[in-house]
Design an enzyme around this catalytic site. Structure first.
Site, PDB file in Angstrom:
ATOM      1  N   LYS A 161     -31.835 -11.278  36.789  1.00  0.00           N
ATOM      2  CA  LYS A 161     -30.719 -10.678  37.538  1.00  0.00           C
ATOM      3  C   LYS A 161     -31.272 -10.200  38.866  1.00  0.00           C
ATOM      4  CE  LYS A 161     -28.639  -6.198  36.897  1.00  0.00           C
ATOM      5  NZ  LYS A 161     -28.006  -5.281  35.916  1.00  0.00           N
ATOM      6  N   GLU A 213     -22.048  -8.949  38.840  1.00  0.00           N
ATOM      7  CA  GLU A 213     -21.862  -7.625  38.244  1.00  0.00           C
ATOM      8  C   GLU A 213     -21.416  -6.594  39.276  1.00  0.00           C
ATOM      9  OE1 GLU A 213     -25.335  -6.582  36.002  1.00  0.00           O
ATOM     10  OE2 GLU A 213     -24.758  -4.483  35.774  1.00  0.00           O
ATOM     11  N   ASP A 238     -19.819  -3.032  35.093  1.00  0.00           N
ATOM     12  CA  ASP A 238     -20.830  -2.100  34.599  1.00  0.00           C
ATOM     13  C   ASP A 238     -20.275  -0.688  34.840  1.00  0.00           C
ATOM     14  OD1 ASP A 238     -23.008  -0.366  34.319  1.00  0.00           O
ATOM     15  OD2 ASP A 238     -24.380  -1.487  35.589  1.00  0.00           O
ATOM     16  N   GLY A 290     -29.265  -1.926  31.024  1.00  0.00           N
ATOM     17  CA  GLY A 290     -30.338  -0.953  30.857  1.00  0.00           C
ATOM     18  C   GLY A 290     -30.295   0.097  31.949  1.00  0.00           C
TER      19      GLY A 290
HETATM   20  O1  OSB Z   1     -26.806  -1.440  37.545  1.00  0.00           O
HETATM   21  O2  OSB Z   1     -27.630  -2.328  35.842  1.00  0.00           O
HETATM   22  C1  OSB Z   1     -27.703  -1.493  36.741  1.00  0.00           C
HETATM   23  C2  OSB Z   1     -31.045   0.347  36.544  1.00  0.00           C
HETATM   24  C3  OSB Z   1     -30.637   1.636  36.824  1.00  0.00           C
HETATM   25  C4  OSB Z   1     -29.314   1.887  37.110  1.00  0.00           C
HETATM   26  C5  OSB Z   1     -28.391   0.839  37.114  1.00  0.00           C
HETATM   27  C6  OSB Z   1     -28.791  -0.459  36.810  1.00  0.00           C
HETATM   28  C7  OSB Z   1     -30.149  -0.711  36.547  1.00  0.00           C
HETATM   29  C8  OSB Z   1     -30.692  -2.038  36.294  1.00  0.00           C
HETATM   30  C9  OSB Z   1     -32.010  -2.130  35.540  1.00  0.00           C
HETATM   31  O3  OSB Z   1     -30.207  -3.057  36.726  1.00  0.00           O
HETATM   32  C10 OSB Z   1     -31.841  -2.460  34.104  1.00  0.00           C
HETATM   33  C11 OSB Z   1     -33.117  -2.207  33.316  1.00  0.00           C
HETATM   34  O4  OSB Z   1     -34.042  -3.006  33.427  1.00  0.00           O
HETATM   35  O5  OSB Z   1     -33.170  -1.209  32.567  1.00  0.00           O
HETATM   36 MG    MG Z   2     -25.370  -2.870  36.921  1.00  0.00          MG
END
Ligand code: OSB
Ligand code: MG
Length: 369
Positions: A161, A213, A238, A290
């Site tokens: 991603k 996303e 999200d 995550g």
């Molecule tokens: O938008 O998915 C997100 C990390 C912190 C806050 C928001 C996001 C993210 C990530 C990382 O994209 C996901 C991970 O590797 O934990």
């Molecule tokens: Mg996100």
């Protein structure tokens, strides 16, 4: 069952490299770690808030006050017959869902240990390994991006991603797609665009992405429904899906073709499972996002991702993608097929390294009856 004692702590665990999104930069995991005690057992949970209010309204500082002064005292006084009761207990708390999730996760771990059941089994998980990928932050230039992505591909990740923002969207995505034509690829804008960018975002349709996303506002389901009509690539929400109700609104409006479920964002695993079931009934696939968690929060995410409608790879990378040393003695490592193995021990399955956890704890408080 009544909780006998709650230990809360806030920790700082630096990342191997800073993580940059369209709107902010995270240098370290700033989470709150919850430990519940009852009937001779203990349960662990992680509330993975960010340092500042850039992803949602919660911060490292506000979460600490909420947890210490409001949520932990509420939980301590309650009579719980199962982990599902925590969601109902906190239903009258407005917002602050990531903070709430710290206690909710810990309750699942506690009840799992008391019942001798793994979290995956408690939730109704159907698989022993879960497909995962890696979320790659904004880089300084395309050459660096190709190098970073190349490193993850060489480690075995088969889904990547890319974080995007205005000025860092079409060209970086094109460059990664040209270098790896078969890589499962998706992008995440973290709410930086407006509907005016629809035509620009439609250029991403050329790259065979799994999804785009959260292109629009963090609290905007309405305009995502309009944008989805103008894109071939499925929109994945999200930030906008903070509860099962929000998921229902998005599904009914056709605002997305995919949902990223982060159990922390929705207050915990009870709401996460409800969203999973609702999306499944609507024929909409989900995946587990995550929040750069330690091994404690990561284990809960892996268990959730073992449910049957998690058909897209999660942002649940191995521990060594984030940290030099994790807070658990059983960190996750990547299997050869780009999966993580679902823990089978009772509860969440995180073996907390207490000495190390203590060494990265900035503040600790015990709340007792
Ligand atoms: O938008 O998915 C997100 C990390 C912190 C806050 C928001 C996001 C993210 C990530 C990382 O994209 C996901 C991970 O590797 O934990
Ligand atoms: Mg996100």
């Amino acid at each position: 069952m009544r909780l006998e004692k709650i230990e809360i702590r806030r920790i700082t665990l630096p990342f191997l490299s800073p993580f940059e999104t369209s709107g902010w930069r995270e240098e370290a995991n700033h989470s709150l770690i919850v430990r519940l005690f009852a009937e001779g057992a203990e349960g662990w949970g992680e509330a993975p808030v960010g340092a500042g209010p850039w992803y949602n309204e919660e911060t490292y500082a506000t979460a600490w006050v909420m947890l210490r002064d409001i949520l932990a005292p509420m939980a301590l006084g309650a009579d719980l017959s199962g982990p599902e009761d925590v969601d109902a207990l906190f239903a009258r708390v407005r917002g602050n869902r990531i903070t709430r999730s710290g206690i909710e996760f810990a309750a699942w771990d506690l009840f799992g240990k008391l019942r001798g059941q793994s979290l995956s089994a408690m939730l109704g998980g159907t698989r022993a390994t879960v497909d995962v990928g890696v979320s790659v932050g904004v880089q300084q230039d395309i050459a660096t991006l190709l190098q970073v992505v190349g490193g993850y591909v060489a480690s075995g990740y088969r889904r990547v991603k890319l974080k995007i923002k205005p000025g860092w969207d079409i060209e970086p995505t094109r460059a990664v797609r040209e270098r790896w034509p078969d890589l499962k690829l998706q992008v995440d804008a973290n709410s930086i665009y407006t509907l005016d960018a629809a035509e620009h975002l439609a250029e991403l349709d050329a790259f065979g992405l799994l999804l785009i996303e959260q292109p629009l506002g963090h609290d905007d389901i309405f305009d995502h429904a309009k944008l989805q009509k103008r894109l071939r690539t499925p929109i994945c929400l999200d930030e906008s899906i903070v509860s099962p109700e929000h998921a229902r609104w998005a599904l009914e409006m056709g605002a997305c073709g995919v949902i990223n479920i982060k159990p922390s964002r929705v207050g915990g695993l009870t709401a996460a499972k409800q969203i999973h079931d609702m999306a499944q009934a609507a024929g909409v696939p989900v995946w587990c996002g995550g929040m750069l968690e330690t091994g404690i929060g990561r284990a809960a995410n892996v268990a959730l991702a073992s449910l049957s409608n998690f058909t897209l790879p999660g942002d649940i990378s191995a521990s060594d993608r984030y940290f030099r040393r994790d807070v658990v003695s059983n960190p996750f490592s990547l299997n050869a097929d780009s999966t993580l193995s679902v823990p089978t021990a009772p509860g969440v399955g995180a073996e907390v390294d207490l000495d190390y956890l203590d060494s990265i704890t900035a503040e600790l408080q015990i709340i007792e009856l």
